[in-house]
Design a protein around this motif. Structure first.
Motif, PDB file in Angstrom:
ATOM      1  N   LEU A  65      -1.711   6.565   4.968  1.00 11.18           N
ATOM      2  CA  LEU A  65      -1.395   5.171   5.270  1.00 11.18           C
ATOM      3  C   LEU A  65      -2.333   4.221   4.526  1.00 11.18           C
ATOM      4  CD1 LEU A  65      -0.539   5.366   9.079  1.00 11.18           C
ATOM      5  CD2 LEU A  65       1.041   5.064   7.160  1.00 11.18           C
ATOM      6  N   THR A  66      -3.604   4.585   4.447  1.00  6.84           N
ATOM      7  CA  THR A  66      -4.555   3.778   3.676  1.00  6.84           C
ATOM      8  C   THR A  66      -4.195   3.823   2.200  1.00  6.84           C
ATOM      9  OG1 THR A  66      -6.288   4.239   5.294  1.00  6.84           O
ATOM     10  CG2 THR A  66      -7.006   3.434   3.140  1.00  6.84           C
ATOM     11  N   ALA A  67      -3.906   5.028   1.700  1.00  3.56           N
ATOM     12  CA  ALA A  67      -3.512   5.166   0.295  1.00  3.56           C
ATOM     13  C   ALA A  67      -2.239   4.375   0.012  1.00  3.56           C
ATOM     14  CB  ALA A  67      -3.316   6.639  -0.048  1.00  3.56           C
ATOM     15  N   LEU A  68      -1.283   4.418   0.940  1.00  2.68           N
ATOM     16  CA  LEU A  68      -0.028   3.684   0.780  1.00  2.68           C
ATOM     17  C   LEU A  68      -0.295   2.199   0.584  1.00  2.68           C
ATOM     18  CD1 LEU A  68       3.070   3.296   0.962  1.00  2.68           C
ATOM     19  CD2 LEU A  68       2.815   3.368   3.447  1.00  2.68           C
ATOM     20  N   THR A  69      -1.174   1.644   1.389  1.00  5.03           N
ATOM     21  CA  THR A  69      -1.514   0.224   1.278  1.00  5.03           C
ATOM     22  C   THR A  69      -2.057  -0.094  -0.116  1.00  5.03           C
ATOM     23  OG1 THR A  69      -1.971   0.093   3.643  1.00  5.03           O
ATOM     24  CG2 THR A  69      -2.921  -1.635   2.253  1.00  5.03           C
ATOM     25  N   HIS A  70      -2.984   0.727  -0.605  1.00  2.00           N
ATOM     26  CA  HIS A  70      -3.576   0.510  -1.928  1.00  2.00           C
ATOM     27  C   HIS A  70      -2.564   0.741  -3.045  1.00  2.00           C
ATOM     28  CE1 HIS A  70      -7.643  -0.130  -0.506  1.00  2.00           C
ATOM     29  NE2 HIS A  70      -7.586   0.989   0.205  1.00  2.00           N
ATOM     30  N   LEU A  71      -1.770   1.805  -2.924  1.00  3.37           N
ATOM     31  CA  LEU A  71      -0.764   2.109  -3.946  1.00  3.37           C
ATOM     32  C   LEU A  71       0.273   0.995  -4.039  1.00  3.37           C
ATOM     33  CD1 LEU A  71      -0.209   5.901  -3.213  1.00  3.37           C
ATOM     34  CD2 LEU A  71      -1.095   4.955  -5.347  1.00  3.37           C
ATOM     35  N   HIS A  72       0.749   0.549  -2.891  1.00  4.38           N
ATOM     36  CA  HIS A  72       1.770  -0.490  -2.881  1.00  4.38           C
ATOM     37  C   HIS A  72       1.213  -1.800  -3.444  1.00  4.38           C
ATOM     38  CE1 HIS A  72       5.543  -2.301  -1.832  1.00  4.38           C
ATOM     39  NE2 HIS A  72       4.927  -3.236  -1.120  1.00  4.38           N
ATOM     40  N   SER A  73      -0.040  -2.068  -3.180  1.00  9.00           N
ATOM     41  CA  SER A  73      -0.664  -3.284  -3.681  1.00  9.00           C
ATOM     42  C   SER A  73      -0.838  -3.242  -5.199  1.00  9.00           C
ATOM     43  CB  SER A  73      -2.027  -3.464  -3.007  1.00  9.00           C
ATOM     44  OG  SER A  73      -2.713  -4.550  -3.570  1.00  9.00           O
ATOM     45  N   SER A  74      -1.296  -2.108  -5.727  1.00  7.81           N
ATOM     46  CA  SER A  74      -1.571  -2.008  -7.160  1.00  7.81           C
ATOM     47  C   SER A  74      -0.354  -1.610  -7.993  1.00  7.81           C
ATOM     48  CB  SER A  74      -2.723  -1.032  -7.414  1.00  7.81           C
ATOM     49  OG  SER A  74      -2.400   0.253  -6.927  1.00  7.81           O
ATOM     50  N   HIS A  75       0.645  -0.995  -7.375  1.00  9.65           N
ATOM     51  CA  HIS A  75       1.867  -0.559  -8.073  1.00  9.65           C
ATOM     52  C   HIS A  75       3.086  -0.902  -7.216  1.00  9.65           C
ATOM     53  CE1 HIS A  75      -1.414   1.927  -9.656  1.00  9.65           C
ATOM     54  NE2 HIS A  75      -0.749   1.883 -10.796  1.00  9.65           N
ATOM     55  N   PRO A  76       3.368  -2.192  -7.042  1.00  5.90           N
ATOM     56  CA  PRO A  76       4.398  -2.617  -6.084  1.00  5.90           C
ATOM     57  C   PRO A  76       5.823  -2.164  -6.417  1.00  5.90           C
ATOM     58  CG  PRO A  76       3.625  -4.483  -7.373  1.00  5.90           C
ATOM     59  CD  PRO A  76       2.738  -3.328  -7.704  1.00  5.90           C
ATOM     60  N   THR A  77       6.093  -1.817  -7.664  1.00  2.00           N
ATOM     61  CA  THR A  77       7.458  -1.407  -8.016  1.00  2.00           C
ATOM     62  C   THR A  77       7.656   0.106  -7.964  1.00  2.00           C
ATOM     63  OG1 THR A  77       6.933  -1.342 -10.380  1.00  2.00           O
ATOM     64  CG2 THR A  77       7.771  -3.428  -9.495  1.00  2.00           C
ATOM     65  N   THR A  78       6.585   0.862  -7.726  1.00  2.00           N
ATOM     66  CA  THR A  78       6.691   2.325  -7.652  1.00  2.00           C
ATOM     67  C   THR A  78       7.119   2.724  -6.240  1.00  2.00           C
ATOM     68  OG1 THR A  78       4.949   2.582  -9.306  1.00  2.00           O
ATOM     69  CG2 THR A  78       5.473   4.516  -7.967  1.00  2.00           C
ATOM     70  N   PRO A  79       8.277   3.367  -6.094  1.00  2.00           N
ATOM     71  CA  PRO A  79       8.692   3.819  -4.759  1.00  2.00           C
ATOM     72  C   PRO A  79       7.723   4.880  -4.218  1.00  2.00           C
ATOM     73  CG  PRO A  79      10.518   3.945  -6.330  1.00  2.00           C
ATOM     74  CD  PRO A  79       9.274   3.686  -7.114  1.00  2.00           C
ATOM     75  N   ILE A  80       7.458   4.792  -2.922  1.00  2.00           N
ATOM     76  CA  ILE A  80       6.588   5.748  -2.253  1.00  2.00           C
ATOM     77  C   ILE A  80       7.360   6.329  -1.079  1.00  2.00           C
ATOM     78  CG2 ILE A  80       4.409   6.108  -1.044  1.00  2.00           C
ATOM     79  CD1 ILE A  80       3.412   3.543  -2.572  1.00  2.00           C
ATOM     80  N   VAL A  81       7.497   7.651  -1.072  1.00  2.00           N
ATOM     81  CA  VAL A  81       8.227   8.355  -0.027  1.00  2.00           C
ATOM     82  C   VAL A  81       7.226   9.141   0.815  1.00  2.00           C
ATOM     83  CG1 VAL A  81       9.965  10.119   0.453  1.00  2.00           C
ATOM     84  CG2 VAL A  81      10.305   8.530  -1.440  1.00  2.00           C
ATOM     85  N   MET A  82       7.246   8.911   2.103  1.00  2.00           N
ATOM     86  CA  MET A  82       6.363   9.622   3.019  1.00  2.00           C
ATOM     87  C   MET A  82       7.002  10.965   3.373  1.00  2.00           C
ATOM     88  SD  MET A  82       4.180   7.241   2.972  1.00  2.00           S
ATOM     89  CE  MET A  82       2.900   7.932   4.020  1.00  2.00           C
ATOM     90  N   PHE A  83       6.214  12.032   3.261  1.00  2.00           N
ATOM     91  CA  PHE A  83       6.679  13.386   3.607  1.00  2.00           C
ATOM     92  C   PHE A  83       5.575  14.010   4.444  1.00  2.00           C
ATOM     93  CE2 PHE A  83       7.616  17.933   2.258  1.00  2.00           C
ATOM     94  CZ  PHE A  83       8.773  18.032   3.007  1.00  2.00           C
ATOM     95  N   SER A  84       5.746  13.917   5.759  1.00  2.00           N
ATOM     96  CA  SER A  84       4.679  14.297   6.675  1.00  2.00           C
ATOM     97  C   SER A  84       5.261  14.810   7.986  1.00  2.00           C
ATOM     98  CB  SER A  84       3.809  13.065   6.958  1.00  2.00           C
ATOM     99  OG  SER A  84       2.868  13.326   7.967  1.00  2.00           O
ATOM    100  N   SER A  85       4.481  15.612   8.681  1.00  2.00           N
ATOM    101  CA  SER A  85       4.909  16.064  10.005  1.00  2.00           C
ATOM    102  C   SER A  85       4.889  14.908  11.002  1.00  2.00           C
ATOM    103  CB  SER A  85       4.007  17.203  10.486  1.00  2.00           C
ATOM    104  OG  SER A  85       2.658  16.768  10.518  1.00  2.00           O
ATOM    105  N   LEU A  86       4.228  13.802  10.631  1.00  2.00           N
ATOM    106  CA  LEU A  86       4.149  12.640  11.522  1.00  2.00           C
ATOM    107  C   LEU A  86       5.266  11.641  11.306  1.00  2.00           C
ATOM    108  CD1 LEU A  86       0.311  11.886  11.343  1.00  2.00           C
ATOM    109  CD2 LEU A  86       1.546  13.214  13.062  1.00  2.00           C
ATOM    110  N   THR A  87       6.057  11.803  10.228  1.00  2.00           N
ATOM    111  CA  THR A  87       7.090  10.804   9.933  1.00  2.00           C
ATOM    112  C   THR A  87       8.448  11.260  10.443  1.00  2.00           C
ATOM    113  OG1 THR A  87       7.229  11.722   7.695  1.00  2.00           O
ATOM    114  CG2 THR A  87       5.996   9.680   7.957  1.00  2.00           C
TER     115      THR A  87
END
Length: 135
Positions: A65-87
């Motif tokens: 979740l922390t990485a997602l925040t940073h990734l989305h901020s620095s690369h806003p057009t790159t899709p990010i798909v969560m693949f986790s036992s928590l999702t």
């Protein structure tokens, strides 16, 4: 045809291997790289220039979740798909990931038969989503 370049981020070597194998079997996809933590993923983004990131939530050093925040901020057009036992649909972590910019989410199956069940989810749900997000 240009392949969809995917960065796979998960602290589990087994999960990284399974996801990598399934993506590599697709003619239109390639694994740009892998990372075992969110911090490593952030460090690799500029070099690898993936078209999409697959991201776990529970990881050491920097969680997803922390990485997602940073990734989305620095690369806003790159899709990010969560693949986790928590999702899972309606789960707090899923809602938080979506609010932070995740494009989609899939639950990693656990328990007995989890590995084969994960392959099934990757083939039937994750890969079609990657294609749709990168079309």
């Amino acid at each position: 045809m240009e392949k969809i370049r995917v960065l796979v981020v998960d602290d589990s070597l087994v999960v990284r291997r399974v996801v990598t194998e399934e993506l590599a079997a697709q003619a239109d996809m390639e694994v740009a790289g892998t990372a075992s933590t969110g911090r490593i993923a952030l460090d690799k983004m500029a070099e690898l220039r993936p078209g999409l990131v697959i991201l776990d939530i529970e990881m050491p050093d920097m969680d997803g979740l922390t990485a997602l925040t940073h990734l989305h901020s620095s690369h806003p057009t790159t899709p990010i798909v969560m693949f986790s036992s928590l999702t899972e649909l309606g789960a707090v972590a899923t809602l938080e990931a979506l609010s932070r910019g995740a494009s989609d989410f899939f639950a990693k199956p656990g328990g007995p038969g989890g590995l084969e069940a994960s392959r099934h989810v990757i083939r039937t749900e994750l890969i079609p989503s990657i294609r749709a997000l990168c079309a």
